[in-house]
Design an enzyme around this catalytic site. Sequence first.
Site, PDB file in Angstrom:
ATOM      1  N   ASP A  73      41.356 -47.923  47.364  1.00 31.33           N
ATOM      2  CA  ASP A  73      42.630 -47.644  48.040  1.00 31.33           C
ATOM      3  C   ASP A  73      43.452 -48.915  48.212  1.00 31.33           C
ATOM      4  O   ASP A  73      42.966 -49.921  48.738  1.00 31.33           O
ATOM      5  CB  ASP A  73      42.384 -47.035  49.425  1.00 31.33           C
ATOM      6  CG  ASP A  73      41.837 -45.628  49.357  1.00 31.33           C
ATOM      7  OD1 ASP A  73      42.384 -44.824  48.598  1.00 31.33           O
ATOM      8  OD2 ASP A  73      40.851 -45.351  50.061  1.00 31.33           O
ATOM      9  N   ASP A 100      38.284 -53.087  44.821  1.00 33.50           N
ATOM     10  CA  ASP A 100      38.517 -52.124  45.891  1.00 33.50           C
ATOM     11  C   ASP A 100      39.230 -50.920  45.271  1.00 33.50           C
ATOM     12  O   ASP A 100      39.733 -51.002  44.142  1.00 33.50           O
ATOM     13  CB  ASP A 100      39.363 -52.787  46.975  1.00 33.50           C
ATOM     14  CG  ASP A 100      39.871 -51.798  48.003  1.00 33.50           C
ATOM     15  OD1 ASP A 100      39.036 -51.108  48.617  1.00 33.50           O
ATOM     16  OD2 ASP A 100      41.100 -51.700  48.169  1.00 33.50           O
TER      17      ASP A 100
END
Length: 222
Positions: free
Chosen positions: A9, A7
């Site tokens: 953020d 991922d």
Amino acid sequence: MKLVVFDFDGTLVDSRKLIVESNRIVFGEFGLSLPAQEDSFALVGLSLESVLARLAGPDAPIERMVAAYRRVMPQLRADRAFAEVPFDGAGELLRELFEHKGVRLGIATSHVSHTLAPALRQYGWHDYFCTVQTADNALSKPHPGMLLKALGEANVEAADAVMVGDTTFDIEMACAAGIRGIAVSWGYHRPDRLHTAGAIRVVDDMDELRDYLLASLQPAAS
């Protein structure tokens, strides 16, 4: 393990200031009440459309607000006061994994392509990833579409891949795709929620993540 999908953020970069300021600008532009920070942070990982539907309500001008975010975000990223900041050790970990011959790297994020690409170039990470999945080419997390596409592009079986993320949406996506989910505790969701979502492990710092991933890799080719 042959593929590690990250991922963005909350896992590789801290985007809190960017989220808060972009919300302040866009919600103010449309005369809407500013959502609480904790409510915004709890939804990080979902597509922008899904986030706005929950924060602003289904009757809000979602499409126009999305366009406003697309306009505002590059401007804020150009300002050091609001741009995302890589977590300590993130760049070093990515470089070490990239240089290991036994593994490939990917990204699965709620960003769209034209906002993610400049950030990857800025950090010098652009060449690290063999597959990049964004919200404009796959269904929003926790749907497994991003990871299924990543597996196909990397030509790797689900059993040989892991997803590293900081939210339940990341872990639920991994479980739905048949991929092991590794969670980090420094992002947007609490460790207890990550465990409940199905994370096989929650790590507390980048060194612990590095040690776990390196121990799981097949030996590099000589």
